[in-house]
Design a protein around this motif. Structure first.
Motif, PDB file in Angstrom:
ATOM      1  N   ALA A  27     -21.053  82.459  -4.986  1.00  8.08           N
ATOM      2  CA  ALA A  27     -22.298  83.096  -4.552  1.00  8.08           C
ATOM      3  C   ALA A  27     -22.559  84.379  -5.337  1.00  8.08           C
ATOM      4  CB  ALA A  27     -22.249  83.385  -3.060  1.00  8.08           C
ATOM      5  N   HIS A  28     -21.536  85.195  -5.542  1.00  8.10           N
ATOM      6  CA  HIS A  28     -21.710  86.438  -6.303  1.00  8.10           C
ATOM      7  C   HIS A  28     -22.067  86.130  -7.762  1.00  8.10           C
ATOM      8  CE1 HIS A  28     -20.716  89.551  -3.422  1.00  8.10           C
ATOM      9  NE2 HIS A  28     -19.713  88.816  -2.975  1.00  8.10           N
ATOM     10  N   ALA A  29     -21.424  85.127  -8.342  1.00  2.31           N
ATOM     11  CA  ALA A  29     -21.751  84.740  -9.718  1.00  2.31           C
ATOM     12  C   ALA A  29     -23.192  84.236  -9.796  1.00  2.31           C
ATOM     13  CB  ALA A  29     -20.783  83.670 -10.209  1.00  2.31           C
ATOM     14  N   ALA A  30     -23.596  83.459  -8.793  1.00  2.00           N
ATOM     15  CA  ALA A  30     -24.963  82.927  -8.783  1.00  2.00           C
ATOM     16  C   ALA A  30     -25.985  84.047  -8.697  1.00  2.00           C
ATOM     17  CB  ALA A  30     -25.133  81.968  -7.607  1.00  2.00           C
ATOM     18  N   CYS A  31     -25.694  85.063  -7.881  1.00  2.82           N
ATOM     19  CA  CYS A  31     -26.611  86.199  -7.757  1.00  2.82           C
ATOM     20  C   CYS A  31     -26.806  86.873  -9.112  1.00  2.82           C
ATOM     21  CB  CYS A  31     -26.061  87.187  -6.734  1.00  2.82           C
ATOM     22  SG  CYS A  31     -27.187  88.539  -6.334  1.00  2.82           S
ATOM     23  N   GLU A  32     -25.725  87.048  -9.840  1.00  2.00           N
ATOM     24  CA  GLU A  32     -25.809  87.683 -11.158  1.00  2.00           C
ATOM     25  C   GLU A  32     -26.567  86.811 -12.153  1.00  2.00           C
ATOM     26  OE1 GLU A  32     -22.800  89.256 -14.691  1.00  2.00           O
ATOM     27  OE2 GLU A  32     -22.057  89.067 -12.636  1.00  2.00           O
ATOM     28  N   VAL A  33     -26.260  85.512 -12.161  1.00  2.00           N
ATOM     29  CA  VAL A  33     -26.905  84.609 -13.128  1.00  2.00           C
ATOM     30  C   VAL A  33     -28.384  84.431 -12.806  1.00  2.00           C
ATOM     31  CG1 VAL A  33     -26.943  82.249 -14.027  1.00  2.00           C
ATOM     32  CG2 VAL A  33     -24.756  83.421 -13.684  1.00  2.00           C
ATOM     33  N   PHE A  34     -28.725  84.230 -11.540  1.00  2.00           N
ATOM     34  CA  PHE A  34     -30.129  84.075 -11.166  1.00  2.00           C
ATOM     35  C   PHE A  34     -30.907  85.355 -11.475  1.00  2.00           C
ATOM     36  CE2 PHE A  34     -28.748  80.737  -7.935  1.00  2.00           C
ATOM     37  CZ  PHE A  34     -29.310  79.686  -8.638  1.00  2.00           C
ATOM     38  N   GLY A  35     -30.297  86.509 -11.209  1.00  2.00           N
ATOM     39  CA  GLY A  35     -30.962  87.772 -11.495  1.00  2.00           C
ATOM     40  C   GLY A  35     -31.189  87.994 -12.972  1.00  2.00           C
ATOM     41  N   ARG A  36     -30.290  87.461 -13.791  1.00  2.00           N
ATOM     42  CA  ARG A  36     -30.388  87.625 -15.247  1.00  2.00           C
ATOM     43  C   ARG A  36     -31.274  86.571 -15.889  1.00  2.00           C
ATOM     44  NH1 ARG A  36     -25.000  86.543 -17.050  1.00  2.00           N
ATOM     45  NH2 ARG A  36     -25.691  84.383 -17.336  1.00  2.00           N
ATOM     46  N   ASP A  37     -31.090  85.307 -15.490  1.00  2.00           N
ATOM     47  CA  ASP A  37     -31.748  84.197 -16.170  1.00  2.00           C
ATOM     48  C   ASP A  37     -32.944  83.619 -15.428  1.00  2.00           C
ATOM     49  OD1 ASP A  37     -29.715  84.512 -17.992  1.00  2.00           O
ATOM     50  OD2 ASP A  37     -28.530  82.814 -17.274  1.00  2.00           O
ATOM     51  N   GLY A  38     -33.074  83.944 -14.136  1.00  6.22           N
ATOM     52  CA  GLY A  38     -34.132  83.336 -13.343  1.00  6.22           C
ATOM     53  C   GLY A  38     -33.700  81.990 -12.795  1.00  6.22           C
ATOM     54  N   TYR A  39     -34.526  81.436 -11.923  1.00  8.64           N
ATOM     55  CA  TYR A  39     -34.181  80.174 -11.274  1.00  8.64           C
ATOM     56  C   TYR A  39     -34.212  79.008 -12.252  1.00  8.64           C
ATOM     57  CZ  TYR A  39     -34.274  76.201  -8.084  1.00  8.64           C
ATOM     58  OH  TYR A  39     -33.989  75.012  -7.455  1.00  8.64           O
ATOM     59  N   THR A  40     -35.270  78.918 -13.041  1.00  9.05           N
ATOM     60  CA  THR A  40     -35.454  77.753 -13.912  1.00  9.05           C
ATOM     61  C   THR A  40     -34.382  77.685 -14.994  1.00  9.05           C
ATOM     62  OG1 THR A  40     -37.843  77.893 -13.539  1.00  9.05           O
ATOM     63  CG2 THR A  40     -37.098  76.535 -15.378  1.00  9.05           C
ATOM     64  N   ARG A  41     -34.077  78.801 -15.627  1.00  8.24           N
ATOM     65  CA  ARG A  41     -33.142  78.800 -16.760  1.00  8.24           C
ATOM     66  C   ARG A  41     -31.682  78.781 -16.327  1.00  8.24           C
ATOM     67  NH1 ARG A  41     -34.260  83.818 -20.120  1.00  8.24           N
ATOM     68  NH2 ARG A  41     -32.525  82.946 -21.317  1.00  8.24           N
ATOM     69  N   ALA A  42     -31.400  79.265 -15.139  1.00 14.22           N
ATOM     70  CA  ALA A  42     -29.999  79.296 -14.681  1.00 14.22           C
ATOM     71  C   ALA A  42     -29.470  77.871 -14.548  1.00 14.22           C
ATOM     72  CB  ALA A  42     -29.903  80.015 -13.339  1.00 14.22           C
TER      73      ALA A  42
END
Length: 228
Positions: A27-42
């Motif tokens: 969940a913490h990794a997802a928060c970082e990746v979604f915040g950086r890349d957005g929903y579509t690109r993650a």
């Protein structure tokens, strides 16, 4: 012998990482990746790699894949911000103890500044929000609704109660619609800051933020204030 006992005791008392720990790491990794890349690109592969987990492990914890993971992350993050927003709202404006008329502008300004400071205090969350607004057409509707119910809607309802109470005490004239007054207050104190700072990604100078919030509160009181 003493050395062996010490080693055994350390091993016995060391916390064991289990399913909950792995889910939290994902969940913490997802928060970082979604915040950086957005929903579509993650991607699930990227999130799993950031969490130090396999994609199989990720799906074991989040069978719904990216949509379920995004919903979980947004609900958790929005809940944290919601709780802090309510604390700041009640600290600045308590409907049970309304301010004196001469203090209303001061208290509204304190609330406005505490509110916009959230973009700095919860930078990761507002990175997610920025992507939601930019990619709303690609985010599942149920995920958007879950986010709204976790954070924005309950906060808006609480703010509406406060606006109604201020109207009941003769401090505001909300023209019979405290919800609309709430919406206008939020736009006036924060919309310009949100747009110019890109949801806090590029923060404005403090003096500019203070100027915008002050002008916003003054405009709100010109529209809804009862003092003449």
């Amino acid at each position: 012998m003493a050395s062996t006992d010490s080693k055994d005791e350390t091993a016995a008392t060391r916390p064991r990482r289990g399913r909950g720990d792995k889910a939290a790491a994902i969940a913490h990794a997802a928060c970082e990746v979604f915040g950086r890349d957005g929903y579509t690109r993650a991607s699930i592969d990227t999130i799993a790699a950031e969490a130090g987990a396999s994609t199989r492990t990720l799906y074991n914890h989040f069978p719904g894949g990216k949509a379920e993971l995004f919903r979980s992350v947004m609900q958790w993050s929005a809940g944290q911000v919601r709780d802090e927003q309510l604390v700041r709202l009640r600290k600045c404006l308590n409907p049970q103890r309304p301010p004196r008329p001469e203090d209303l502008e001061r208290d509204l300004l304190a609330l406005a500044r505490a509110w916009v400071a959230l973009m700095t205090d919860f930078r990761d969350h507002f990175s997610l929000v920025r992507h939601i607004h930019g990619e709303a057409g690609h985010v599942p509707t149920e995920v958007l609704d879950a986010w709204q119910e976790a954070g924005p809607r309950p906060v808006s309802r609480e703010m509406t109660v406060v606006m109604a109470a201020l109207a009941d005490h003769g401090l505001l004239d909300v023209h019979g619609d405290p919800a609309q007054a709430t919406a206008h207050f939020m736009v006036l104190i924060s919309a310009d800051i949100v747009q110019r700072s890109y949801w806090g990604v590029i923060p404005l100078p403090c003096e500019e933020t203070d100027r915008i919030t002050a002008v916003g509160v003054q405009a709100f009181l010109r529209a809804y204030g009862t003092a003449r």
